[in-house]
Design an enzyme around this catalytic site. Sequence first.
Site, PDB file in Angstrom:
ATOM      1  N   GLU A   1      14.314 -29.263  76.099  1.00  0.00           N
ATOM      2  CA  GLU A   1      13.747 -28.359  75.683  1.00  0.00           C
ATOM      3  C   GLU A   1      14.671 -27.439  74.751  1.00  0.00           C
ATOM      4  O   GLU A   1      15.893 -27.427  74.839  1.00  0.00           O
ATOM      5  CB  GLU A   1      13.524 -27.120  76.767  1.00  0.00           C
ATOM      6  CG  GLU A   1      12.645 -27.490  77.889  1.00  0.00           C
ATOM      7  CD  GLU A   1      12.444 -26.564  78.708  1.00  0.00           C
ATOM      8  OE1 GLU A   1      13.005 -25.644  78.807  1.00  0.00           O
ATOM      9  OE2 GLU A   1      11.655 -26.933  79.938  1.00  0.00           O
TER      10      GLU A   1
ATOM     11  N   LYS B   1      16.760 -24.216  73.207  1.00  0.00           N
ATOM     12  CA  LYS B   1      17.192 -23.139  73.987  1.00  0.00           C
ATOM     13  C   LYS B   1      17.046 -21.922  73.321  1.00  0.00           C
ATOM     14  O   LYS B   1      17.167 -21.958  72.199  1.00  0.00           O
ATOM     15  CB  LYS B   1      18.839 -23.092  74.118  1.00  0.00           C
ATOM     16  CG  LYS B   1      19.417 -22.115  75.264  1.00  0.00           C
ATOM     17  CD  LYS B   1      20.885 -22.374  75.276  1.00  0.00           C
ATOM     18  CE  LYS B   1      21.470 -21.544  76.405  1.00  0.00           C
ATOM     19  NZ  LYS B   1      20.908 -20.069  76.199  1.00  0.00           N
ATOM     20  N   LEU B   2      16.363 -20.817  73.999  1.00  0.00           N
ATOM     21  CA  LEU B   2      15.910 -19.789  73.142  1.00  0.00           C
ATOM     22  C   LEU B   2      16.846 -18.648  73.036  1.00  0.00           C
ATOM     23  O   LEU B   2      17.723 -18.267  74.126  1.00  0.00           O
ATOM     24  CB  LEU B   2      14.754 -19.366  73.879  1.00  0.00           C
ATOM     25  CG  LEU B   2      13.490 -20.476  73.832  1.00  0.00           C
ATOM     26  CD1 LEU B   2      12.193 -19.661  74.925  1.00  0.00           C
ATOM     27  CD2 LEU B   2      13.009 -20.692  72.604  1.00  0.00           C
TER      28      LEU B   2
ATOM     29  N   ARG C   1      16.337 -13.501  79.453  1.00  0.00           N
ATOM     30  CA  ARG C   1      15.557 -14.117  80.574  1.00  0.00           C
ATOM     31  C   ARG C   1      14.923 -13.221  81.361  1.00  0.00           C
ATOM     32  O   ARG C   1      15.292 -12.069  81.639  1.00  0.00           O
ATOM     33  CB  ARG C   1      16.654 -14.751  81.380  1.00  0.00           C
ATOM     34  CG  ARG C   1      16.136 -15.735  82.579  1.00  0.00           C
ATOM     35  CD  ARG C   1      15.814 -16.993  82.061  1.00  0.00           C
ATOM     36  NE  ARG C   1      15.447 -17.919  83.082  1.00  0.00           N
ATOM     37  CZ  ARG C   1      16.331 -18.695  83.839  1.00  0.00           C
ATOM     38  NH1 ARG C   1      17.541 -18.487  83.640  1.00  0.00           N
ATOM     39  NH2 ARG C   1      15.912 -19.380  84.957  1.00  0.00           N
TER      40      ARG C   1
ATOM     41  N   PHE D   1       8.595 -21.124  81.046  1.00  0.00           N
ATOM     42  CA  PHE D   1       9.069 -22.707  81.195  1.00  0.00           C
ATOM     43  C   PHE D   1       9.113 -22.960  82.493  1.00  0.00           C
ATOM     44  O   PHE D   1       9.458 -24.109  82.917  1.00  0.00           O
ATOM     45  CB  PHE D   1      10.636 -22.950  80.398  1.00  0.00           C
ATOM     46  CG  PHE D   1      11.644 -21.974  80.791  1.00  0.00           C
ATOM     47  CD1 PHE D   1      11.973 -21.779  82.220  1.00  0.00           C
ATOM     48  CD2 PHE D   1      11.768 -21.300  79.940  1.00  0.00           C
ATOM     49  CE1 PHE D   1      12.988 -20.763  82.369  1.00  0.00           C
ATOM     50  CE2 PHE D   1      13.090 -20.348  79.980  1.00  0.00           C
ATOM     51  CZ  PHE D   1      13.445 -20.159  81.510  1.00  0.00           C
TER      52      PHE D   1
ATOM     53  N   GLU E   1      19.971 -21.681  68.761  1.00  0.00           N
ATOM     54  CA  GLU E   1      20.708 -21.717  70.085  1.00  0.00           C
ATOM     55  C   GLU E   1      21.190 -23.013  70.405  1.00  0.00           C
ATOM     56  O   GLU E   1      22.287 -23.158  70.688  1.00  0.00           O
ATOM     57  CB  GLU E   1      20.190 -20.993  71.059  1.00  0.00           C
ATOM     58  CG  GLU E   1      20.125 -19.566  71.142  1.00  0.00           C
ATOM     59  CD  GLU E   1      21.399 -18.950  71.710  1.00  0.00           C
ATOM     60  OE1 GLU E   1      21.545 -18.913  72.869  1.00  0.00           O
ATOM     61  OE2 GLU E   1      22.277 -18.796  70.797  1.00  0.00           O
TER      62      GLU E   1
ATOM     63  N   LYS F   1      23.037 -27.383  79.440  1.00  0.00           N
ATOM     64  CA  LYS F   1      22.714 -26.671  78.229  1.00  0.00           C
ATOM     65  C   LYS F   1      23.514 -27.680  77.335  1.00  0.00           C
ATOM     66  O   LYS F   1      24.755 -27.891  77.447  1.00  0.00           O
ATOM     67  CB  LYS F   1      23.133 -25.154  78.119  1.00  0.00           C
ATOM     68  CG  LYS F   1      24.648 -24.970  78.612  1.00  0.00           C
ATOM     69  CD  LYS F   1      24.794 -23.577  78.391  1.00  0.00           C
ATOM     70  CE  LYS F   1      24.273 -22.606  79.437  1.00  0.00           C
ATOM     71  NZ  LYS F   1      24.390 -21.324  79.511  1.00  0.00           N
TER      72      LYS F   1
END
Length: 995
Positions: A328, A330-331, A335, A439, A499, A521
């Site tokens: 995915e 990373k945004l 959160r 997500f 990110e 991550k």
Amino acid sequence: MSDDDTTMVDINAIDQDAANEAQMMYGHGEMTERELDEKYPNRPKNKHKTLPFADLYLNLFNPLQENKRKPAGAVVNRRKLGPHGGMNPNDVRRTIIERFIGRWRREVGNDIFPAMRLIIPDRDKDRGMYGLKELTIGKLLVKMMKIDKNSDDGHKMLHWKLPGMKSSSQMTGDFAGRCFEVISKRPMLSSPGNMSIAEVNELLDQLSVAQKEENQLPIMQEFYTRMCAEELMWLIRMILRQMKIGATDKTLFEIWHADAENLFNISSSLKRVCWELYDPGMRLEGEARNIHLMQCFQPQLAQFQMRSMEHMVARMKPAEDDDIFWIEDKLDGERMQLHLEEDVDAPGGNRTMFYSRKGKDYTDLYGHGLSDKSGSLTKFIRDAFQSGVRSIILDGEMISWDMIHDKMEPFGRLKTAAISEQSNNSNASTHTRPLYKIFDCLYLNGKDLTKYTLRKRREALNASVHTVERRLEIHSYVEARTASEIEPLLREVVANRAEGLVLKNPRSPYRLNERNDDWIKVKPEYMTEFGEALDCVVIGAYWGSGRRGGNHSSFLCGLRVDQQAVQYAQVDPEKCLSFFKVGGGFTAADYQDIRHRTDGKWQDWDASNPPPLIVLGGFAENRQQEKPDQWIHPSDSVVLEVKAAEVTGTPQFATGCTLRFPRFKRLRNDKTWEQGLSLSEFKTLRSNIEEGKKDKQFKVDDERKKRSTRKRKRALVIQGQEEQNLSTAYAGPATKVFDGMTFCIMTEALKPLKKSKTEIEALVKANGGTVVASEKDPETICVADRNLVKVASIIKRGERNIIKPRWLYDAVVMGEADAGKLRLRLPMEKERHVYAVKKGAVEEDWEENVDDYGDSYCRNVDEAELLEMLNDPAIKGEDEDEDEEDTALLMQQLRTEDPDFDDMPGWLFGGLTAWLDTGLDAEARLFAFAGGNAVTELEDGEITHIVLRTDSEKVDKIVATMTSRRPMPRVVTASWVTESWIAKSRLDEERFTAH
């Protein structure tokens, strides 16, 4: 009934003082008490008054801090702690806490919440933020004790990081300690006061809602009147939520109850931990161990990146018939949990709740229900849920979306976007808006889904929620099977300056408040493509706090401007441009060596008269970004060898770029400042590295790139950039923002844009205002940006306010954004808009127009101003709960840039795996305690370090064995582990290479 048996105590057994205290702490009316009893029917009630506040530090904080200073493995003679002879510090810590809790149960009762919220105040979400940081508290105390701010004591309070001539070295850099020194000279009480823990909690509740100085001052005055200096020192630490008592939350929870940490993870409520788990014999069972609707929980976190893609994939435990993992994006957001339930009593028949990762309630901002017109999100997502959804909990990221350029904006703009959307009742497109990217689905129609696999949870998500474009969207992922599939996607992340990525194991359950290998991550800044060492000259230094108080803890390094770089840098030669700050990797000996070589050569930085040899970064109106506390002439300075992860662009440094995660390697005593890296040399080096990247493993998959459907990033347009067009002639009134207003333009404009008087007058007229030549009419608004004779005369008389031309620019931008439909009067901000203040003006009225960060409530900020605010040391970090960005990135930055973070030994060797030679059991325990992974098999494929005894004869054999490893583990002596621990910073391995 024994003294400890309070679970069935009769109401008559509770003394009146205890009842009065409960009423004071938990409610001022019968209804509030009844509501608490309904929500917590089994909550304990104390039978006696709470302990004196002084008991907290006399019997808990001070003993824990004294024990903290004992070296690991030491044996302590505990005559006062019991008959068991010697104990190590860990056992002593537990005994101190157990004794305090036991005493509370005996002498007060089973409701320990009043004490716990003072012991670990950062975990208490029932009390709001105080809006107080060091500088504000210092101003309150100076005013309260009537201390001259220019006196020695006043200077200590208001400049607490600076070393004081008469300050204790232990108190330097410790704000609460500095306050103790000053208050000790003028205390109201010389011995502990009589305030109880309950009384302190009541006043702190009042302080948290007071916010303004005039309301906070009498509360602080009462504390000052009724407390001694040491009590006030601990009170200030509670207000700042910076306790550092020598025991972690985990230890306190574990001693209070075996299930305390688990309940906190699923509820984020310290109150529930204290009220539901007061009986050590009662355990959480069944549904009580699950997450609950409308109750915040601690979310699962992503593990830090490991040293290779292959290892990360392997750690996800692929099955023989299922080796798939998900990738995915990373945004860069906040959160956020979304809770929704049916409620026939609520408008629209439903209720929503929003919680951040730290448990902050954002429901007022995003909406209380799908029909709540005051929310910035929920009113736009009424159709996002399938008709059969009665209750649901979603996990995702709240981001800010730029509708003009159709791209994600930086995290810092999220709050502004959400506030602007609260007044937008249509689905019309605004410039920026909050977008909720989901997500995970963790709860559905009364069923806790955390025990189900991620794949099953995604199926539930897709069946329950559908996309509302650019409002609520299900976050997409890519399925992969091999590590080679990660690199092309990561290259796209690098190209887009995004990110990073998150790798997820679809076979994994959801683990609350854990950082494990199921989510990992991958961020560009962790790559080592720019790992070369650079030799740069020190040009400035910053005072430290905590254990480094009173000394330089980090340094500002620069690049020389040589003749070849004069044209590029557009500054005179023989100057130094600020480049980066470094504070990690130094030993005590390194600091001592630098002090020895530069002693007597440092000068305090004077912002009004900066040294001409040193050029700082920033924007035209503020060229003093990252200004040091002290500076040094380059010819008197030293050269540091520093290594870093990569170079990234930024306006904060004069070079226009800086190093990501720099770390000190060694002091280059063999080089003079003229042999340090120059700007032209750095440009050449950077160009060579960029060329070399093309040949490295990290390559772009051209075919995949062609297939990519991602949109190319458009050119960035900075909000507020329209100011640059103000010099263009106006065809007629653009807005009516100055309608009915008269101005006297007294000087030209200097900041942020240079404009002549004529240009400013044209701007006023074009936007509906009137310009006059005289300021005699009291209704005329005076505008000036320079202290000319006429301006100075008005200031001296003190009869008029004078505003800066900047207010005119901001007002026009605001009016144009409103398309001229309304005549908006932009409220003025003291620092930004007011040049001079008339006598008797109420400055607090201006302060109400901005928040604690200097961010206006009434206008949007542009990128330049945002950077300026974020780097203002007076407001940096004002509000702990606003710092909601990804903690993992924050910790990485702190580990490498903030020396105070090294005080957390649990992160020293995080992410490393070491094999240690026989006989190094103590070093192995220390390595593991400090976050490392100590293995026993030399064949372990994840080994990053080989640690040998100094006299080991295995060096040649091991080096030969490891030669084929890629990358090859570092072979070091055991002193690398011990000296890094002593220095509280991971030292460079080259100093400890085993030979």
